[in-house]
Motif scaffolding. Structure first.
Motif, mmCIF file in Angstrom:
data_model
loop_
_atom_site.group_PDB
_atom_site.id
_atom_site.type_symbol
_atom_site.label_atom_id
_atom_site.label_comp_id
_atom_site.label_asym_id
_atom_site.label_seq_id
_atom_site.Cartn_x
_atom_site.Cartn_y
_atom_site.Cartn_z
ATOM 1 N N ARG A 127 39.356 51.399 39.796
ATOM 2 C CA ARG A 127 40.049 50.552 40.765
ATOM 3 C C ARG A 127 41.070 49.644 40.077
ATOM 4 O O ARG A 127 42.170 49.416 40.589
ATOM 5 N N GLY B 86 44.952 49.778 40.794
ATOM 6 C CA GLY B 86 45.564 48.527 41.229
ATOM 7 C C GLY B 86 46.799 48.174 40.419
ATOM 8 O O GLY B 86 47.813 47.710 40.971
ATOM 9 N N VAL C 217 49.653 50.395 41.523
ATOM 10 C CA VAL C 217 50.180 49.972 42.825
ATOM 11 C C VAL C 217 51.075 48.753 42.663
ATOM 12 O O VAL C 217 52.199 48.698 43.200
ATOM 13 N N ASP C 218 50.602 47.760 41.918
ATOM 14 C CA ASP C 218 51.385 46.533 41.730
ATOM 15 C C ASP C 218 52.701 46.801 41.004
ATOM 16 O O ASP C 218 53.690 46.088 41.207
ATOM 17 N N ASN D 285 45.788 55.997 55.829
ATOM 18 C CA ASN D 285 46.919 55.913 54.908
ATOM 19 C C ASN D 285 48.228 56.299 55.584
ATOM 20 O O ASN D 285 49.286 55.715 55.313
ATOM 21 N N SER E 144 49.541 53.411 57.504
ATOM 22 C CA SER E 144 50.177 52.433 56.603
ATOM 23 C C SER E 144 51.599 52.867 56.277
ATOM 24 O O SER E 144 52.526 52.040 56.230
ATOM 25 N N CYS F 238 51.089 52.080 49.263
ATOM 26 C CA CYS F 238 49.891 51.258 49.026
ATOM 27 C C CYS F 238 50.275 49.801 48.763
ATOM 28 O O CYS F 238 49.610 48.882 49.238
ATOM 29 N N LYS F 239 51.347 49.598 47.982
ATOM 30 C CA LYS F 239 51.789 48.234 47.679
ATOM 31 C C LYS F 239 52.248 47.527 48.947
ATOM 32 O O LYS F 239 51.913 46.353 49.180
ATOM 33 N N LYS G 23 49.367 46.320 51.273
ATOM 34 C CA LYS G 23 48.619 45.118 50.887
ATOM 35 C C LYS G 23 49.168 43.867 51.555
ATOM 36 O O LYS G 23 48.458 42.864 51.710
ATOM 37 N N THR H 55 39.932 44.886 54.482
ATOM 38 C CA THR H 55 41.078 44.948 53.574
ATOM 39 C C THR H 55 41.924 46.161 53.937
ATOM 40 O O THR H 55 41.433 47.144 54.480
ATOM 41 N N ASN H 56 43.216 46.073 53.600
ATOM 42 C CA ASN H 56 44.136 47.167 53.904
ATOM 43 C C ASN H 56 44.484 47.927 52.630
ATOM 44 O O ASN H 56 45.624 48.283 52.387
ATOM 45 N N ASP H 57 43.464 48.172 51.782
ATOM 46 C CA ASP H 57 43.695 48.899 50.523
ATOM 47 C C ASP H 57 43.723 50.396 50.773
ATOM 48 O O ASP H 57 43.030 50.886 51.637
#
Length: 642
Positions: free
Chosen positions: A349, A353, A356-357, A384, A387, A453-454, A457, A640-642
């Motif tokens: 994870r 993460g 994604v960032d 997904n 999103s 994904c970013k 969030k 959460t919207n992960d």
């Protein structure tokens, strides 16, 4: 004459069908399934799942069918009705149990549970007498005094009263029994079967009627001697699952003819009892599921012999005994394994993460977004995809789903998602067609995937919930399928719904979260029960998990009525949760049927007064987005919207 001849020929043809079926059953070769490396002993008896009793499925006020008193009422026709209902083959099946399964030896002590009128006890006694066995070699136990009274008379007329002893008792507690004579006089309680005193156990057509099956299985294991020759042989009815003509006939016979025979045989007085017989067969686990249950109780099944095209199954199990040192070693290994799993998951994870960032994609540089969905489940892919669609609406892009090879079919077969999610890009073939590709598999993901994904969030729950409801509009055909599937549940205006997650997301290489136990769900459900909301509906791919929740609620003294829906016919390895690789190997028709079942579950969860789920799962997060009422997560406390 021509007319009469035609009538005679038609009548003869109609009569030939049941005769042909009877002959086919009589000459059928039984199917033997060998189970290698089957389930092993893993938990005490009070942690083993069981199926629903009459009370748990129909409410606490339902009469207790399947009890000794029920069989007292039908004892006068029991033997003759069995012969009619089994086409005269019941004795053959019992004989196979005794001669082929038990493999009797002269020194054996045999326990015959649910002995009834002693048919199996007599067969065992006759064979042991031939082998020169000692007195009192067979102990037949049954809760019905009237059945036993008739059984004692049969034992005495067979000259086996020195070999076979019949007693009144309960398979769930064999420590105390009561003797009985041919007049039906019941003696005072006396010592029953001692620990480690029995070599062989038989049980014919009785395990369905035991209220607490895990407790009875634990008793079997307790009384068995620790010998290689020790074994348990259980003969039980099941609903045939095959699609051949004769399998379908056998199913129809159980669901329609059996209750009618019972009603006629008892002159109308035993209709309820034989209706119960049909219901109990429908609710009994499928053969592989019951074999797994035996394995969890420390009685691993080695073979399943199927008769009458799957209507009757003979399970041969051998007890498994694990010493304290092995148990401790197994627990230590489990703790180490769990620690490694959690550490690996946390590292994965963290790695994702960071990717994604670090994503740096300018959505405005593209004219459309193409989102590929291929070999993943409906819940994760649609979460997904939505999103991605939200990002598209914000940046003015067309959102196109590429689902030609999706294992669940085509998205627009289920949802009226246009114009938010398109089947194909309207700019295709023009200069404006500048697609951002969003694609991933277990090895690689495109930059577009990490960019979506970013962006996700930063999307609030309220915003995604509003958008999801715009997408979540079923097609007419999907709505019909969902309504048909959920008719079985008889949903009241208010109920509590549970989403119990099982399969590769809580076990194995694809594990994402820790499994929540049935007792955890039961305790949380207990908090929300009320006089106006007393039904608990369990939504899960694993029906043993639903049974576990029902048993846990009963152990808490809950008055709740627990319901769940039966599932599509799928391979045994997909009856205990969602395993993606196994799901992908199904036929397209089977995958589409399971997708409709998934959507039916979503509707049950969406409309519940209270929904208990896990936000670690895409299903839990999806349902929360679609609901107006209270949603409680038993793992991650916040959406959460992960």
């Amino acid at each position: 004459m021509g007319f009469l001849g035609s009538v005679c020929r038609c009548s003869g043809a109609l009569l030939a069908i049941p005769i042909a079926v009877i002959v086919a059953v009589m000459v059928e070769t039984p199917t033997v399934t060998k189970l290698e490396g089957g389930p092993t002993f893993e938990a005490p008896a009070d942690e083993v799942p069981q199926d629903a009793t009459e009370a748990s499925k129909e409410g606490p006020a339902a009469p207790r069918m399947g009890s000794g008193s029920m069989f007292d009422r039908i004892a006068f026709v029991y033997d003759s009705t069995n012969k009619w209902m089994s086409l005269g083959l019941d004795q053959h099946w019992r004989s196979t149990l005794v001669k082929d399964c038990l493999q009797l030896q002269p020194e054996d002590k045999v326990l015959d549970l649910a002995t009834g009128t002693a048919d199996v006890s007599i067969l065992v006694g006759q064979q042991l007498r031939t082998l020169g066995a000692a007195t009192d070699s067979v102990l037949g136990v049954d809760p019905s005094s009237e059945m036993l009274r008739r059984g004692v008379a049969k034992v005495e007329s067979s000259g086996l009263d020195h070999v076979v002893r019949l007693v009144k008792g309960d398979a769930q507690d064999l420590t105390s029994v009561q003797g009985i004579d041919a007049a039906g006089t019941v003696a005072d309680p006396s010592a029953g079967a001692a620990t480690g005193s029995i070599d062989k156990i038989s049980m014919s057509f009785g395990i369905r009627n035991v209220p607490d099956r895990p407790k009875a299985l634990a008793e079997m294991r307790r009384v068995m001697r620790k010998k290689d020759s020790s074994r348990v042989c259980i003969l039980e009815l099941s609903l045939p699952s095959g699609e051949t003509f004769l399998s379908k006939v056998a199913r129809g016979f159980i669901t329609h003819v059996v209750p009618l025979i019972g009603w006629v045989a008892t002159m109308g007085s035993g209709g309820d009892e034989y209706d119960y017989l049909e219901r109990s067969i429908l609710r009994f686990p499928k053969p592989m599921e019951f074999a797994a249950e035996l394995g969890r109780a420390g009685l691993p099944v080695e073979t399943i012999t199927s008769f009458a095209y799957g209507a009757v199954n003979l399970y041969m199990a051998k007890p498994e005994f694990i010493g304290a040192s092995r148990t401790l070693a197994a627990l230590q290994s489990l703790v180490r394994q769990r620690s490694v799993e959690l550490l690996t998951l946390a590292m994965l994870r963290e790695k994702v993460g960071k990717r994604v960032d670090a994503a740096d994609v300018d959505f405005s540089a593209f004219g459309c977004l193409h989102f590929w969905i291929e070999d993943r489940g409906f819940g994760s892919e649609v979460n997904n995809l939505v999103s991605a669609a939200i990002a598209c609406e914000e940046f003015g892009l067309h959102c196109v789903v590429e689902d030609e090879v999706w294992n669940s079919g085509r998205l627009h077969t289920y949802l009226q998602a246009e114009p938010l999610i398109l089947r194909r890009c309207p700019d295709e073939g023009t200069s404006r067609h500048r697609p951002l590709e969003v694609r991933r598999d277990r090895r690689v993901a495109t930059p577009g995937w990490f960019a979506v994904c970013k962006h996700a969030k930063g999307v609030s729950f309220a915003k995604k919930s509003k958008f999801m409801r715009r997408v979540w509009r079923y097609t007419t055909e999907t709505r019909k399928r969902i309504d048909r599937l959920n008719e079985e549940l008889r949903l009241p205006p208010k109920y509590i719904a549970l989403q119990v997650r099982r399969g590769d997301k809580v076990a194995g290489n694809r594990k994402e979260s820790v499994q929540i136990t049935g007792m955890d769900f039961a305790r949380e459900a207990q908090k929300h029960l009320s006089s106006s909301c007393s039904v608990v509906v369990v939504c899960t791919d694993d029906l043993t998990a639903a049974e576990e929740v029902g048993r846990a609620l009963r152990s808490l003294g809950s008055p709740a009525e627990v319901r769940w829906r039966s599932r599509a016919e799928v391979p045994a390895n997909l009856r205990n949760g969602h395993w993606q690789a196994s799901y992908n190997s199904l036929t397209a028709k089977q995958r589409i049927e399971m997708t409709h079942e998934f959507l039916a579950d979503v509707e049950v969860l969406r409309c519940a007064e209270v929904c208990l789920c896990t936000f670690s799962s895409n299903v839990g997060r999806l349902v929360a987005l679609l609901r107006d009422q209270r949603t409680v997560s038993l793992d991650i406390t916040e959406w959460t919207n992960d």
